[in-house]
Design an enzyme around this catalytic site. Structure first.
Site: not given
Ligand code: SAH
Length: 353
Positions: A93, A106, A113, A117, A120, A221, A345
């Site tokens: 994506e 992006c 992944c 988390c 996510c 993050s 995100c």
């Molecule tokens: N794996 C990497 C790259 C992904 S970036 C990382 O974790 O940094 C995606 C960003 O979106 C990360 O900062 C993550 O914490 C955030 N994220 C994940 N799920 C989310 C959600 N449901 N709402 C808002 N931000 C989210």
């Protein structure tokens, strides 16, 4: 059947070797590089500056593109989400986010992944596979061609963020190779200063990244100032806890030049990690680790079934930011984009809507 080599992922030097092997002159390699990256062509047929016989030979032995676009969704705010597939059927994506002064793409570094988390949606896919350097670059080419036409000028340049599906630092080599190819002035010419890589906190790779001399911007993050809570929200914390992560961040910070900063992302989860105390603890944590060249991006949680979280209230988001700033930490609130099409995100899970 073995896959044909995907030339989009070849560096200029590697293309040179390939053409030497085909007994073709060196400048053919530069023509192909310019065709793929500078002109954003996705087939050899279109490279009409090459003799027909060379185009045919390339067609038989190599691929100029491997991704297919399955669907494209356009948000009411102009954000576009591209749901693509690799040649072997895995989802990829990519999101185009227009703003007045700049556009951001992006992109994904992995299909799915491996990190878990809790907030996510991509985590629910699990890791499907790493993307190749060619697949990483081709995402950008597909999006730019969709928005500006094949080879069309990008009016305000493009920023790239490795914040799509996947953990970029668990596909480090392919990521760095892709970024290197994309920075070439005969190609896409997207320089490292316009690129941000986001990691959930793969400590050894942060240290390796710190040693690179031409490197993109870094975002980490964090999402909690507290080890026990981060263990739950981001289980990678059990492997590399906050204490180790921030020590690595400090090593990285020392390599920054005057005026440069890096980012901590903090997903605000209503009633979970968004209290006044969390904000104060976060500022105290940064102070204790002597982290100064940082800014915090506050990301209101983007809800999605079956995630069991809700966004913080807008008032609490503002309070959180104000508390951080009153304690000397710069903080920015990231406006969610493309929520209606599962492009925001943490919403990337190959959803069809
Ligand atoms: N794996 C990497 C790259 C992904 S970036 C990382 O974790 O940094 C995606 C960003 O979106 C990360 O900062 C993550 O914490 C955030 N994220 C994940 N799920 C989310 C959600 N449901 N709402 C808002 N931000 C989210």
């Amino acid at each position: 059947m073995p896959e044909k080599p995907h030339l989009t992922g070849f560096s200029r030097a590697e293309l040179g070797e390939l053409f030497a092997g085909l007994a073709e002159p060196r400048y053919r390699a530069d023509q192909v590089f310019r065709g793929l990256h500078g002109r954003r062509l996705m087939s050899f047929e279109e490279m009409t500056d090459l003799p027909k016989a060379v185009r045919e030979k390339l067609n038989e032995t190599a691929a100029a593109s491997t991704l297919t676009v399955d669907s494209k969704y356009i948000s009411i705010d102009g954000t576009r989400r591209f749901l693509m597939k690799t040649h072997d059927g895995y989802p990829v994506e990519t999101v185009f986010i227009p703003t007045e002064n700049r556009d951001t793409i992006c992109f994904s570094s992995q299909s799915g992944c491996p990190l878990k988390c809790d907030f996510c949606l991509t985590a629910k896919l699990g890791l499907l596979r790493n993307l190749t350097a060619g697949e990483i670059i081709e995402q950008i080419i597909i999006v730019l061609n969709d928005v500006y036409g094949v080879g069309g000028e990008t009016p305000h340049g493009t920023n790239l963020v490795a914040m799509g599906e996947g953990e970029p630092f668990l596909n480090f080599e392919n990521l760095i190779k892709a970024l290197d190819i994309m920075s070439d002035e005969n190609g896409l010419f997207i320089v490292p200063g316009r690129i941000t890589v986001s990691t959930a906190g793969i400590v050894p790779k942060i240290l390796e990244f710190a040693k690179l001399d031409r490197r993109p911007n870094l975002a980490i993050s964090l999402s909690s100032p507290n080890e026990a809570q981060r263990d739950v929200l981001m289980p990678i914390n059990k492997r590399w806890p906050i204490a180790e992560l921030l020590a690595a961040a400090k090593v990285f910070e020392k390599t920054l030049k005057r005026g440069e900063r890096f980012t901590f992302e903090y997903v605000l989860l209503g009633g979970v990690n968004d209290s006044d105390d969390h904000a104060a603890d976060l500022a105290e944590l940064l102070r204790r680790h002597d982290l100064r060249k940082v800014k915090i991006n506050l990301i209101p949680h983007n809800p999605a079934e079956p995630l069991d979280y809700r966004p913080s209230s807008p008032e609490q988001v503002r309070r959180f930011k104000e508390i951080l700033e009153s304690l000397g930490v710069s903080a920015y609130i990231r406006t969610p984009r493309g929520r209606d099409i599962y492009a925001a995100c943490g919403q990337l899970a190959a959803k069809t809507v």
